[in-house]
Structure formats: structure tokens, C-alpha cells
Scaffold this motif. Structure first.
Motif, PDB file in Angstrom:
ATOM      1  N   UNK A 161       0.835  -1.219   0.000  1.00 55.93           N
ATOM      2  CA  UNK A 161       0.000   0.000   0.000  1.00 55.93           C
ATOM      3  C   UNK A 161       0.860   1.255   0.000  1.00 55.93           C
ATOM      4  N   UNK A 162       0.340   2.343  -0.573  1.00 54.83           N
ATOM      5  CA  UNK A 162       1.051   3.622  -0.470  1.00 54.83           C
ATOM      6  C   UNK A 162       0.932   4.131   0.970  1.00 54.83           C
ATOM      7  N   UNK A 163       1.821   5.071   1.325  1.00 57.37           N
ATOM      8  CA  UNK A 163       1.898   5.543   2.713  1.00 57.37           C
ATOM      9  C   UNK A 163       0.556   6.031   3.254  1.00 57.37           C
ATOM     10  N   UNK A 164      -0.154   6.811   2.435  1.00 60.56           N
ATOM     11  CA  UNK A 164      -1.420   7.404   2.879  1.00 60.56           C
ATOM     12  C   UNK A 164      -2.455   6.336   3.210  1.00 60.56           C
ATOM     13  N   UNK A 165      -2.569   5.359   2.321  1.00 61.81           N
ATOM     14  CA  UNK A 165      -3.565   4.292   2.527  1.00 61.81           C
ATOM     15  C   UNK A 165      -3.175   3.443   3.737  1.00 61.81           C
ATOM     16  N   UNK A 166      -1.888   3.187   3.846  1.00 61.69           N
ATOM     17  CA  UNK A 166      -1.386   2.385   4.973  1.00 61.69           C
ATOM     18  C   UNK A 166      -1.712   3.074   6.303  1.00 61.69           C
ATOM     19  N   UNK A 167      -1.400   4.361   6.352  1.00 62.77           N
ATOM     20  CA  UNK A 167      -1.661   5.173   7.552  1.00 62.77           C
ATOM     21  C   UNK A 167      -3.150   5.141   7.906  1.00 62.77           C
ATOM     22  N   UNK A 168      -3.980   5.261   6.859  1.00 64.01           N
ATOM     23  CA  UNK A 168      -5.433   5.286   7.072  1.00 64.01           C
ATOM     24  C   UNK A 168      -5.918   3.960   7.671  1.00 64.01           C
ATOM     25  N   UNK A 169      -5.369   2.865   7.159  1.00 63.69           N
ATOM     26  CA  UNK A 169      -5.781   1.540   7.651  1.00 63.69           C
ATOM     27  C   UNK A 169      -5.435   1.368   9.135  1.00 63.69           C
ATOM     28  N   UNK A 170      -4.223   1.774   9.514  1.00 65.51           N
ATOM     29  CA  UNK A 170      -3.836   1.601  10.919  1.00 65.51           C
ATOM     30  C   UNK A 170      -4.673   2.527  11.804  1.00 65.51           C
ATOM     31  N   UNK A 171      -4.904   3.750  11.321  1.00 59.00           N
ATOM     32  CA  UNK A 171      -5.733   4.691  12.083  1.00 59.00           C
ATOM     33  C   UNK A 171      -7.116   4.087  12.325  1.00 59.00           C
ATOM     34  N   UNK A 172      -7.663   3.487  11.276  1.00 60.96           N
ATOM     35  CA  UNK A 172      -8.998   2.883  11.379  1.00 60.96           C
ATOM     36  C   UNK A 172      -8.997   1.746  12.411  1.00 60.96           C
ATOM     37  N   UNK A 173      -7.963   0.926  12.373  1.00 58.67           N
ATOM     38  CA  UNK A 173      -7.872  -0.176  13.344  1.00 58.67           C
ATOM     39  C   UNK A 173      -7.767   0.388  14.763  1.00 58.67           C
ATOM     40  N   UNK A 174      -6.983   1.434  14.942  1.00 57.00           N
ATOM     41  CA  UNK A 174      -6.795   2.015  16.275  1.00 57.00           C
ATOM     42  C   UNK A 174      -8.099   2.586  16.835  1.00 57.00           C
ATOM     43  N   UNK A 175      -8.987   3.023  15.929  1.00 56.02           N
ATOM     44  CA  UNK A 175     -10.279   3.555  16.394  1.00 56.02           C
ATOM     45  C   UNK A 175     -11.070   2.501  17.177  1.00 56.02           C
ATOM     46  N   UNK A 176     -10.828   1.238  16.873  1.00 58.38           N
ATOM     47  CA  UNK A 176     -11.523   0.159  17.585  1.00 58.38           C
ATOM     48  C   UNK A 176     -11.154   0.111  19.057  1.00 58.38           C
ATOM     49  N   UNK A 177      -9.995   0.657  19.405  1.00 62.30           N
ATOM     50  CA  UNK A 177      -9.468   0.598  20.769  1.00 62.30           C
ATOM     51  C   UNK A 177      -9.639   1.930  21.501  1.00 62.30           C
ATOM     52  N   UNK A 178      -9.454   3.038  20.748  1.00 64.78           N
ATOM     53  CA  UNK A 178      -9.372   4.364  21.384  1.00 64.78           C
ATOM     54  C   UNK A 178     -10.628   4.769  22.138  1.00 64.78           C
ATOM     55  N   UNK A 179     -11.788   4.435  21.611  1.00 63.71           N
ATOM     56  CA  UNK A 179     -13.031   4.932  22.219  1.00 63.71           C
ATOM     57  C   UNK A 179     -13.267   4.368  23.620  1.00 63.71           C
ATOM     58  N   UNK A 180     -12.600   3.253  23.927  1.00 64.88           N
ATOM     59  CA  UNK A 180     -12.803   2.653  25.251  1.00 64.88           C
ATOM     60  C   UNK A 180     -12.287   3.547  26.374  1.00 64.88           C
ATOM     61  N   UNK A 181     -11.519   4.596  26.024  1.00 62.47           N
ATOM     62  CA  UNK A 181     -11.016   5.540  27.036  1.00 62.47           C
ATOM     63  C   UNK A 181     -11.924   6.756  27.193  1.00 62.47           C
ATOM     64  N   UNK A 182     -12.996   6.830  26.396  1.00 60.83           N
ATOM     65  CA  UNK A 182     -13.875   8.007  26.448  1.00 60.83           C
ATOM     66  C   UNK A 182     -14.283   8.348  27.871  1.00 60.83           C
ATOM     67  N   UNK A 183     -14.351   9.645  28.217  1.00 61.41           N
ATOM     68  CA  UNK A 183     -14.693   9.991  29.611  1.00 61.41           C
ATOM     69  C   UNK A 183     -16.119   9.640  30.030  1.00 61.41           C
ATOM     70  N   UNK A 184     -17.043   9.535  29.081  1.00 61.85           N
ATOM     71  CA  UNK A 184     -18.433   9.287  29.478  1.00 61.85           C
ATOM     72  C   UNK A 184     -18.734   7.820  29.767  1.00 61.85           C
ATOM     73  N   UNK A 185     -17.735   6.955  29.599  1.00 60.23           N
ATOM     74  CA  UNK A 185     -17.927   5.539  29.955  1.00 60.23           C
ATOM     75  C   UNK A 185     -16.737   5.071  30.799  1.00 60.23           C
ATOM     76  N   UNK A 186     -16.925   3.947  31.489  1.00 65.81           N
ATOM     77  CA  UNK A 186     -15.788   3.260  32.107  1.00 65.81           C
ATOM     78  C   UNK A 186     -15.732   1.884  31.465  1.00 65.81           C
ATOM     79  N   UNK A 187     -14.563   1.518  30.944  1.00 65.40           N
ATOM     80  CA  UNK A 187     -14.435   0.215  30.291  1.00 65.40           C
ATOM     81  C   UNK A 187     -13.664  -0.742  31.194  1.00 65.40           C
ATOM     82  N   UNK A 188     -14.118  -1.979  31.211  1.00 65.30           N
ATOM     83  CA  UNK A 188     -13.489  -3.017  32.050  1.00 65.30           C
ATOM     84  C   UNK A 188     -13.113  -4.192  31.163  1.00 65.30           C
ATOM     85  N   UNK A 189     -11.827  -4.531  31.121  1.00 65.65           N
ATOM     86  CA  UNK A 189     -11.414  -5.763  30.438  1.00 65.65           C
ATOM     87  C   UNK A 189     -11.479  -6.902  31.445  1.00 65.65           C
ATOM     88  N   UNK A 190     -12.134  -7.979  31.050  1.00 60.95           N
ATOM     89  CA  UNK A 190     -12.267  -9.149  31.920  1.00 60.95           C
ATOM     90  C   UNK A 190     -11.453 -10.264  31.274  1.00 60.95           C
TER      91      UNK A 190
END
Ligand code: ACO
Length: 290
Positions: free
Chosen positions: A118-147
């Protein structure tokens, strides 16, 4: 991380409140779509539970998993205050699906070999998209618990790290395996790891790719609680209930303050406390501050 097309929205399913960065209305994934990806999502009042549900493959994760997690975050029902992330079967998650390392990759989702092209831009976009799956769990309006029971390896460890709190079964084992496989941990796990254990210990953990057992995880601050495996559901319920006992707006503001504290000076943090408290007191007792 792997690359792929993500989860294409269909046409049916419940419409949710506006989500996403552009504020568009996004459809929630149906339970059938989630099952195909190896996930379950259940909401019970103010508690949502995300279950990694591919136990026969030790809940190995794919690009579709991360894309779906991101979408769950964007479409989370308004009333949810606690998000539980758990894994079905013997292990929390064995990390990225090892088929990603093969030339064929995960069907429909590509491989590291296709990512490399992949070109750099597309590659960057893909990783950013994957990271979105994890980042929201830190949102202040929720508390997330890994079990976590059994293994949490690589992406599995990073998913546990992306949650605010971790409850472990006594057989839980963490391992940041990426460096052993020639990769870096890139699913948002490095910052919480350093915040929890410090740079030196994080270097030691990552660069040896060693296994950390539950007792050590507790000592290092990688877990809030370790319980016998059969007590995991009850311990999770008890913690979730306790978290729901505080005022929602105060809890959100407090989490925002605590997260912000890491990057602020004492003076800046005191100013942030004053600003949050002014909002709380006016909300509780009236007044506009003018
Ligand atoms: N991707 C795809 N399939 C997996 C994965 C994985 N990451 N991990 C396990 N499986 C599959 C196995 O191939 C096996 O499938 P099969 O029954 O069709 O043969 C099944 O899950 C059960 O695996 P076992 O190894 O038999 O289970 P066990 O409980 O003995 O061991 C363990 C679990 C320790 C997690 C082991 O499976 C393992 O080491 N997996 C690979 C871990 C790994 O290297 N992950 C990548 C980390 S890097 C990253 O995430 C970016």
C-alpha cells in the motif's frame, strides 16, 4: 496490523443517534453481522458487554474485529455508562489472526504482504482505522473493564490495556508478542502500558516478549483485581454496579480530569479542577457564573 475493507454497512438494522466524526447517523451492526466477525454485543441497562466470540481460535482478532469495535463505539447507546470487554472460552484473545502473516491472509481482509504494497497514505489510514476500535474505550463518558482469563497476547493484551480497568482470572497471562514477530505494538497499547508500569518496565516487558502471570500483573498495576476464574462474572458485576453508583456527569468530569492529569503541571491540573467544579456546582445548585 492487517488491512482490509472493514465492515461494509448494509441497509437494514437499527438506526442510532448521530455518531461518527461527521455527525452522520450510523447503523448498528446486526447480531448476525457481529457473529460473522466473531463478536457479540449486549446491552443491559447502563452496562454494555462486548464479547470476543471465536473461542475455537482463541478469539484471534482481524481487521474486521477492529472495524466493528470502532463502530460499536460510534453507535453506543446513550444510556451506557460501563462497557465490559470479555472473551469467550479458555482465552481472552490470542492476538492478531496468524493468517495475516501468510501470503493468502484472512479471506476478504488482506495480509501483511498486501499491506506492504500500500502507499503511505492508505497504509496510515488503515492503521488509524484499526486504532479507532481501541481508542473509544477511554472516552470519559464511559468506564471500560477488560475481563481477562487465559491468554491475552499481542492485540489481546493491547485490547485489555485500552480499557480503563482490568479484572483478571488467576490463570490470566499477558504477553506483548509483537517485537518477537518483527512488529511493534500499534493498537494503542504502548501509552497505557508506559502510564501503568513506567518506561523501564515497559521496555523489559515488550523487548523480551515474556509472559506476565496474573499475580505479577496485579503487583505491576496491570490489573485492579485478580479472582478465581469461576468468580470472574460476579466480580465484574460487582465492580460495574459500584461504578454505576456515582453521579454520571460527575464521573465523566472526574475521568476527564484524571486522564488529563498525566500531561499537566500541578498548577494546570488545579485550574482544570476549578473549571470542572464550576460546571458541577452550577449544574447542581443553579447559577450562570455571570
Ligand atoms: N490466530 C489464528 N488462530 C489461532 C491463533 C491466532 N492468533 N491463536 C490460536 N489459534 C488457533 C490455533 O491455530 C488452533 O486452531 P485449530 O484448533 O484449528 O488447530 C486453536 O486456535 C487453538 O489453539 P491452541 O494453540 O491449540 O490453543 P492453546 O489454548 O493450547 O494455546 C495460545 C493458546 C497460547 C494462545 C496459542 O494458541 C498461541 O500461542 N497462539 C498464537 C499467539 C500469537 O502469536 N499471536 C500473535 C501476537 S502478535 C499480535 O497480536 C499483533
Amino acid at each position: 496490523i492487517s488491512v482490509g475493507e472493514g465492515v461494509e454497512p448494509g441497509t437494514e438494522g437499527a438506526l442510532t443517534r448521530p455518531g461518527g466524526v461527521r455527525g452522520e447517523t450510523e447503523r448498528t451492526l446486526t447480531s448476525e453481522e457481529l457473529a460473522e466477525i466473531g463478536l457479540r454485543f449486549e446491552v443491559d441497562g447502563e452496562i454494555a458487554t462486548i464479547t470476543l466470540d471465536r473461542p475455537d481460535k482463541r478469539n484471534a482478532q482481524t481487521f474486521a474485529t477492529w472495524s466493528a469495535l470502532a463502530r460499536i463505539g460510534r453507535t453506543l447507546p446513550e444510556q451506557v455508562r460501563v462497557v465490559v470487554v470479555r472473551g469467550e472460552g479458555p482465552s481472552f484473545s490470542a492476538g492478531i489472526d496468524l493468517r495475516t502473516f501468510t501470503p493468502e491472509g484472512v479471506p476478504g481482509q488482506g495480509s501483511f504482504a498486501s499491506a506492504a504494497a500500500l502507499d503511505d497514505g492508505t497504509f496510515e489510514k488503515r492503521i488509524t482505522e484499526a486504532q479507532q476500535g481501541f481508542l473509544w474505550l477511554r472516552r470519559p463518558d464511559i468506564v471500560s473493564i477488560a475481563v481477562v482469563q487465559g491468554h491475552a497476547i499481542g492485540a489481546g493484551f493491547q485490547l485489555a490495556l485500552s480499557c480503563d480497568l482490568r479484572i483478571l482470572a488467576d490463570d490470566a497471562r499477558f504477553c506483548m508478542k509483537e517485537p518477537a514477530l518483527g512488529l511493534v505494538p500499534d493498537l494503542t497499547g504502548t501509552k497505557p502500558l508506559v502510564d501503568l508500569v513506567g518506561v523501564a518496565r515497559a521496555v523489559e516487558i515488550c523487548l523480551t516478549a515474556r509472559t506476565i502471570e496474573a499475580g505479577e500483573a496485579l503487583r505491576l498495576g496491570l490489573a485492579e483485581q485478580v479472582v478465581p476464574r469461576e468468580e470472574l462474572p460476579e466480580a465484574t458485576r460487582t465492580l460495574a454496579t459500584a461504578l454505576l453508583s456515582t453521579n454520571r456527569d460527575a464521573a465523566t468530569a472526574t475521568k476527564r480530569l484524571l486522564h488529563g492529569a498525566v500531561g499537566r503541571t500541578l498548577e494546570e491540573q488545579c485550574a482544570a479542577e476549578r473549571a470542572e467544579q464550576a460546571v458541577r456546582i452550577r449544574a447542581l445548585f443553579g447559577g450562570t457564573g455571570s
